[in-house]
Write an enzyme that holds these catalytic residues in place. Sequence first.
Site, PDB file in Angstrom:
ATOM      1  NE  ARG A   6      -4.304  -1.631   1.667  1.00  0.00           N
ATOM      2  CZ  ARG A   6      -5.261  -2.044   2.463  1.00  0.00           C
ATOM      3  NH1 ARG A   6      -5.143  -1.900   3.762  1.00  0.00           N
ATOM      4  NH2 ARG A   6      -6.349  -2.582   1.992  1.00  0.00           N
TER       5      ARG A   6
ATOM      6  CE  LYS B  48     -20.527 -15.787   7.821  1.00  0.00           C
ATOM      7  NZ  LYS B  48     -20.686 -14.781   8.876  1.00  0.00           N
TER       8      LYS B  48
ATOM      9  N   GLY C  83     -13.015  -4.407   0.565  1.00  0.00           N
ATOM     10  CA  GLY C  83     -14.400  -3.954   0.730  1.00  0.00           C
ATOM     11  C   GLY C  83     -14.808  -3.007  -0.379  1.00  0.00           C
TER      12      GLY C  83
ATOM     13  N   GLY D 165      -8.532  -7.786  -0.802  1.00  0.00           N
ATOM     14  CA  GLY D 165      -8.790  -8.634   0.354  1.00  0.00           C
ATOM     15  C   GLY D 165      -8.046  -9.953   0.311  1.00  0.00           C
TER      16      GLY D 165
END
Length: 397
Positions: free
Chosen positions: A37, A201, A377, A354
């Site tokens: 980053r 999920k 996200g 992610g």
Amino acid sequence: MLNKKSVDDINVKGKKVLVRCDFNVPLQDGKITDENRLVAALPTIKKLIADGGKIILCSHLGKPKGEPKPELSLAPVAVRLSELLGQPVKFAADKEVVGANAKAAVEAMQDGEVILLENTRYRAEETKNGEEFSKELASLADVFVNDAFGTAHRAHCSNVGVTKFIDTAVVGYLMQKEIDFLGNAVDNPERPFVAILGGAKVSSKISVINNLLDKVDTLIIGGGMAYTFMAAHGEEVGNSLLEEDYKQYALDMEKKAEEKGVKLLIPIDTVIADDFSNDANHKVVGRGEIPAGWEGLDIGPKTQELFANAIKDAKTVVWNGPMGCFEMPNFAAGTVAVAKAMADIDATTIIGGGDSAAAVNQLGFGDKMTHISTGGGASLEFLEGKELPGVAAANDK
Ligand code: AMP
């Protein structure tokens, strides 16, 4: 194409430029363990230095929950950034972030100099987009640049609130690159367009599945979320991850895929284990053959082949979410196979941040991909088709 003003559209000579970066890097005992980053932020910072601005960097780091937590200070980032830039980055240590110390440091700046403010989340107002802290941040600068894609899906003081009090608000190169790649892939893809979704999920990716079914030619579903699709057909899934409440949703999505002519692929075999551990007994079984007491932790070899074949002729591939518990070596093969299939093709390949970004880098395929997003996200919300507040707040072209 992004219709927002960028650092190429402004003149910062002699001006104080507040730059919101994403320096939310992993730290271990005060040492940065992954500096991707920081490296990703350099092009914008270098451009502003070359243009003679006074560059005031800010970012959040972790979750200090509105209190000054020394272990979440950005001080180590200033040290590493100085090395990466080859010029000093002065750290404006200040528990209030924009307190007397930070203001004095800004006042003393010369053109081309760089300082870094303390962790913006030392202030409780930051994540609430409070007006007072937004005003304080804005008072430091003449121009605002947002280059923090990782937080673009949140409306906080340092990326959205601050733009109410500074007229000139533009995006940096990293933000522009992220949005150009993700935006082009989703809205104007070269076809065939294949999306691969995995991870734990269904519930965290409902809108992504729904939105992508309107765009792709093939949607591949692996990882823990696939078992809800299997269970929706009455198949036994043992102790595998299962979201009962989303079984109907899974059927609805299969119906939507059929109506749209989208090929929707789910695993045809599974690596099952008798415990959630790398050392557990494990074996491969076909779809619908998971016995009680066992859980699926990876896609099986036939599924690897099925997915690789679906990826082979694609011209655009977007991937978010691992195919299994790749953190455990015995259940990483499916994720490796997908990464390899993407690395082998001549196509635009995009990794949606992610866990999948971590997996691709960790498995050594990082430099084979066209673009690896720096925001998990944020890239997911992008794939959901949402407008990101951090992007919306920048001036239009
Ligand atoms: P997500 O944040 O939803 O992308 O989920 C990523 C996590 O899902 C990773 O930590 C994986 O270990 C986990 N995961 C992937 N497949 C499975 C599976 N079959 N069973 C349990 N966890 C899984």
